[in-house]
Design a protein around this motif. Structure first.
Motif, PDB file in Angstrom:
ATOM      1  N   GLY A  22       1.047  -1.486  -0.249  1.00  0.00           N
ATOM      2  CA  GLY A  22      -0.231  -0.170  -0.055  1.00  0.00           C
ATOM      3  C   GLY A  22       0.926   1.325   0.122  1.00  0.00           C
ATOM      4  O   GLY A  22       1.961   1.199  -0.364  1.00  0.00           O
ATOM      5  N   GLY A  23       0.155   2.309   0.001  1.00  0.00           N
ATOM      6  CA  GLY A  23       1.026   3.619   0.524  1.00  0.00           C
ATOM      7  C   GLY A  23       1.660   3.530   1.415  1.00  0.00           C
ATOM      8  O   GLY A  23       3.340   4.996   1.562  1.00  0.00           O
ATOM      9  N   MET A  24       1.921   3.042   2.682  1.00  0.00           N
ATOM     10  CA  MET A  24       2.507   3.181   3.452  1.00  0.00           C
ATOM     11  C   MET A  24       3.384   1.696   4.057  1.00  0.00           C
ATOM     12  O   MET A  24       4.245   2.074   4.545  1.00  0.00           O
ATOM     13  N   ALA A  25       2.655   0.315   3.681  1.00  0.00           N
ATOM     14  CA  ALA A  25       3.459  -0.737   3.631  1.00  0.00           C
ATOM     15  C   ALA A  25       3.975  -1.535   2.690  1.00  0.00           C
ATOM     16  O   ALA A  25       2.739  -1.890   2.064  1.00  0.00           O
ATOM     17  N   TYR A  26       4.385  -2.480   3.093  1.00  0.00           N
ATOM     18  CA  TYR A  26       4.369  -3.804   2.340  1.00  0.00           C
ATOM     19  C   TYR A  26       4.367  -4.867   3.954  1.00  0.00           C
ATOM     20  O   TYR A  26       4.728  -4.900   4.399  1.00  0.00           O
ATOM     21  N   VAL A  27       3.548  -6.138   3.048  1.00  0.00           N
ATOM     22  CA  VAL A  27       2.861  -6.838   3.578  1.00  0.00           C
ATOM     23  C   VAL A  27       3.539  -8.386   3.283  1.00  0.00           C
ATOM     24  O   VAL A  27       2.758  -8.858   2.074  1.00  0.00           O
ATOM     25  N   TYR A  28       3.791  -8.416   4.267  1.00  0.00           N
ATOM     26  CA  TYR A  28       4.547 -10.139   3.513  1.00  0.00           C
ATOM     27  C   TYR A  28       3.864 -11.154   4.767  1.00  0.00           C
ATOM     28  O   TYR A  28       3.298 -10.882   5.787  1.00  0.00           O
ATOM     29  N   LEU A  29       4.097 -12.329   4.265  1.00  0.00           N
ATOM     30  CA  LEU A  29       3.314 -13.887   5.041  1.00  0.00           C
ATOM     31  C   LEU A  29       4.758 -13.830   5.799  1.00  0.00           C
ATOM     32  O   LEU A  29       6.167 -14.168   5.077  1.00  0.00           O
ATOM     33  N   GLY A  30       4.281 -13.941   6.926  1.00  0.00           N
ATOM     34  CA  GLY A  30       4.997 -14.082   7.983  1.00  0.00           C
ATOM     35  C   GLY A  30       5.429 -16.121   9.042  1.00  0.00           C
ATOM     36  O   GLY A  30       4.352 -16.548   9.239  1.00  0.00           O
ATOM     37  N   GLU A  31       6.485 -16.057   9.362  1.00  0.00           N
ATOM     38  CA  GLU A  31       6.422 -17.302  10.503  1.00  0.00           C
ATOM     39  C   GLU A  31       6.998 -17.163  11.347  1.00  0.00           C
ATOM     40  O   GLU A  31       8.141 -16.561  12.075  1.00  0.00           O
ATOM     41  N   ASP A  32       6.183 -16.990  12.874  1.00  0.00           N
ATOM     42  CA  ASP A  32       7.105 -16.415  14.241  1.00  0.00           C
ATOM     43  C   ASP A  32       7.986 -17.739  13.949  1.00  0.00           C
ATOM     44  O   ASP A  32       7.127 -19.159  14.543  1.00  0.00           O
ATOM     45  N   MET A  33       9.377 -18.134  14.770  1.00  0.00           N
ATOM     46  CA  MET A  33       9.354 -19.453  14.410  1.00  0.00           C
ATOM     47  C   MET A  33       9.762 -19.738  16.273  1.00  0.00           C
ATOM     48  O   MET A  33       9.885 -21.148  16.146  1.00  0.00           O
ATOM     49  N   ILE A  34       9.503 -18.883  16.922  1.00  0.00           N
ATOM     50  CA  ILE A  34       8.757 -19.514  18.684  1.00  0.00           C
ATOM     51  C   ILE A  34       8.110 -19.705  18.696  1.00  0.00           C
ATOM     52  O   ILE A  34       7.457 -21.717  19.117  1.00  0.00           O
ATOM     53  N   LEU A  35       6.708 -19.399  18.157  1.00  0.00           N
ATOM     54  CA  LEU A  35       5.008 -19.795  18.687  1.00  0.00           C
ATOM     55  C   LEU A  35       4.757 -20.969  17.354  1.00  0.00           C
ATOM     56  O   LEU A  35       3.786 -21.419  17.535  1.00  0.00           O
ATOM     57  N   GLU A  36       5.694 -21.050  16.339  1.00  0.00           N
ATOM     58  CA  GLU A  36       4.737 -21.688  15.525  1.00  0.00           C
ATOM     59  C   GLU A  36       3.849 -21.544  14.810  1.00  0.00           C
ATOM     60  O   GLU A  36       3.158 -22.303  14.450  1.00  0.00           O
ATOM     61  N   ARG A  37       3.691 -20.160  14.369  1.00  0.00           N
ATOM     62  CA  ARG A  37       2.487 -19.846  13.546  1.00  0.00           C
ATOM     63  C   ARG A  37       2.857 -18.814  12.799  1.00  0.00           C
ATOM     64  O   ARG A  37       3.782 -18.432  12.697  1.00  0.00           O
ATOM     65  N   LEU A  38       1.207 -18.925  11.532  1.00  0.00           N
ATOM     66  CA  LEU A  38       1.733 -18.261  10.515  1.00  0.00           C
ATOM     67  C   LEU A  38       1.656 -16.478  10.746  1.00  0.00           C
ATOM     68  O   LEU A  38       0.226 -15.907  11.952  1.00  0.00           O
ATOM     69  N   VAL A  39       2.151 -15.939  11.011  1.00  0.00           N
ATOM     70  CA  VAL A  39       1.685 -14.254  11.048  1.00  0.00           C
ATOM     71  C   VAL A  39       1.679 -13.217   9.866  1.00  0.00           C
ATOM     72  O   VAL A  39       2.520 -13.604   8.398  1.00  0.00           O
ATOM     73  N   ALA A  40       1.540 -12.061   9.495  1.00  0.00           N
ATOM     74  CA  ALA A  40       1.169 -10.571   8.524  1.00  0.00           C
ATOM     75  C   ALA A  40       2.765  -9.850   9.206  1.00  0.00           C
ATOM     76  O   ALA A  40       1.994  -9.370  10.196  1.00  0.00           O
ATOM     77  N   ILE A  41       3.204  -9.837   8.764  1.00  0.00           N
ATOM     78  CA  ILE A  41       3.974  -8.969   8.826  1.00  0.00           C
ATOM     79  C   ILE A  41       4.166  -7.389   7.940  1.00  0.00           C
ATOM     80  O   ILE A  41       4.929  -7.342   6.358  1.00  0.00           O
ATOM     81  N   LYS A  42       4.041  -6.553   8.609  1.00  0.00           N
ATOM     82  CA  LYS A  42       4.094  -4.588   7.414  1.00  0.00           C
ATOM     83  C   LYS A  42       5.397  -4.263   8.110  1.00  0.00           C
ATOM     84  O   LYS A  42       5.252  -4.121   9.427  1.00  0.00           O
ATOM     85  N   ILE A  43       5.803  -3.973   7.447  1.00  0.00           N
ATOM     86  CA  ILE A  43       7.295  -3.400   7.127  1.00  0.00           C
ATOM     87  C   ILE A  43       6.924  -2.140   6.103  1.00  0.00           C
ATOM     88  O   ILE A  43       6.197  -1.505   5.297  1.00  0.00           O
ATOM     89  N   LEU A  44       7.270  -0.655   7.113  1.00  0.00           N
ATOM     90  CA  LEU A  44       7.048   0.131   6.146  1.00  0.00           C
ATOM     91  C   LEU A  44       7.706   0.526   5.306  1.00  0.00           C
ATOM     92  O   LEU A  44       9.203   0.382   5.770  1.00  0.00           O
ATOM     93  N   GLN A  45       7.357   1.252   4.075  1.00  0.00           N
ATOM     94  CA  GLN A  45       7.833   1.928   3.313  1.00  0.00           C
ATOM     95  C   GLN A  45       9.422   2.638   3.550  1.00  0.00           C
ATOM     96  O   GLN A  45       9.213   3.383   4.152  1.00  0.00           O
TER      97      GLN A  45
END
Length: 405
Positions: A22-45
């Motif tokens: 989007g205009g502010m950030a990129y959104v990635y599919l990620g994995e929390d290696m500690i809790l072993e679950r999928l997460v969405a990671i929003k990284i600012l541009q």
């Protein structure tokens, strides 16, 4: 930003693939290696990295949003930074946005639209009770999972964005279609600004179109301020008047004419599809006036700094509509003053005339009268020559005394 794929952030979050941008950030599919679950990671541009004021607000507001924990909000798990990256780790919702649903299927079934709106309002109730205002409610931020549950995204980040200078056209154009009039004017935002946006989103869900559109963001914002909302019942055949009324009330120009809060809108929309209400009278707002009940509305959960004082409603011709005049509205009749004004003119004209011939000291019936602060003090050298003017001066003095009274 493809170089981030495969990278691990903070030695915990493994970035798998890009979900969107989007205009502010990129959104990635990620994995929390500690809790072993999928997460969405929003990284600012990257362009926001140099704006320290924005970054401070981003951290503060995003951390504040972690307290929500509601079933209809996208939960925020973590907020952090690593070197040049500033990120938010959020709940991953597998599904599609409401905007994508409308683009694919057009107007949504009324029952589905009402159900989604109720879930949105439940999320707003939770947020507003904690003093958090979203400020950017739009179908792009409403995620629907495989069970039909609505999740509201970007709590916190929207408030941070409001303080930054964002000039990307796609960002502004995406949000300005749902912006409240007070936001478009640069005024103070309150919980009722979110109510307005919810009304516009409901309008789009039941009609399949946005109510205001133009070639520029500024033109769209002006339409939110100036143009009346199109009647949704004219855009969808068979739309119950009761549901149309919910939209019209939520998206009223003045915050005072909208619902007092998400709770009130929720209670109204619950019965909007009932047979008893289908043919109720259209909701009408008399421009410039709100009924006594509406004027008593308040936002008890919103901080004082978020209080909005609405501008007066204006008709299309630019004149305020003050309604029919009543005896109580009429100003008291003013006393006619023109006779006194004429008398003053005569007296001062006479004084100016005599100033050049007989300065300040006048002999009236053998006594000397001084007119203070009008003529400079001089000796009455022309006294004998103008003795015949005594009667005129006496009449002028009478008029002067009447004016002073």
């Amino acid at each position: 930003m493809d170089q981030l794929i495969g990278r691990r952030i903070s030695d915990r979050y493994h970035i798998k693939r890009l979900l969107g941008s989007g205009g502010m950030a990129y959104v990635y599919l990620g994995e929390d290696m500690i809790l072993e679950r999928l997460v969405a990671i929003k990284i600012l541009q990257p362009q926001f990295n140099g704006d320290e004021e924005f970054l401070q607000r981003f951290r503060r507001e995003s951390r504040a949003a972690t307290i929500l924990g509601h079933r209809n909000t996208v939960n925020i798990y973590d907020v952090g930074e690593e070197r040049e990256l500033h990120y938010i780790v959020m709940e991953y919702v597998e599904g599609q946005t409401v905007k994508e649903m409308i683009r694919l299927h057009g107007p949504l079934p009324l029952e589905q639209a009402v159900h989604m709106t109720k879930q949105l309002l439940e999320a707003l109730m939770q947020a507003h009770s904690h003093g958090i205002i979203h400020r950017d409610i739009k179908p792009h931020n409403l995620l629907s999972n495989e069970r039909g549950e609505i999740k509201v995204a970007d709590f916190g980040i929207a408030r941070a964005a409001s303080a930054s200078t964002i000039t990307q056209t796609n960002t502004m154009m995406g949000s300005v279609h749902y912006i409240s009039p007070e936001q478009a004017r640069g005024g103070v935002v309150s919980a009722r600004s979110d109510i307005y946006a919810a009304g516009i989103v409901l309008f789009e869900m039941v009609t399949g179109v946005i109510p205001y559109d133009a070639e520029s963001a500024v033109s769209i914002a002006l339409k939110h301020i100036q143009e009346p909302l199109p009647d949704p019942a004219q855009l969808r055949q068979g739309l119950p008047q009761s549901l149309s009324n919910v939209i019209l009330k939520a998206a009223a120009k003045s915050p005072d004419d909208r619902y007092a809060g998400a709770e009130e809108m929720y209670e109204d929309i619950r019965s909007a599809l009932s047979d008893e209400r289908r043919n109720e009278h259209p909701y009408f707002i008399q421009e410039g006036h709100a009924n006594s009940k509406e004027r008593e509305w308040s936002d008890p959960q919103v901080a004082e700094e978020d209080t909005m004082v609405a501008a007066p409603a204006v008709q299309e011709d630019g004149q305020e509509d003050v309604g029919p005049e009543t005896p109580a509205d009429r100003p008291p009749e003013k006393t006619k003053k023109w006779p006194y004004v004429v008398a003053c003119i005569v007296v001062f004209s006479g004084a100016a005339f005599f100033y050049w011939l007989l300065p300040e000291m006048f002999v009236v019936s053998g006594t000397t009268k001084v007119i203070p602060d009008v003529l400079p003090t001089q000796t009455a050298v022309w006294e004998a020559a103008w003795a015949g003017q005594d009667q005129v001066l006496q009449e002028g003095a009478k008029v002067w005394r009447q004016v002073e009274l």
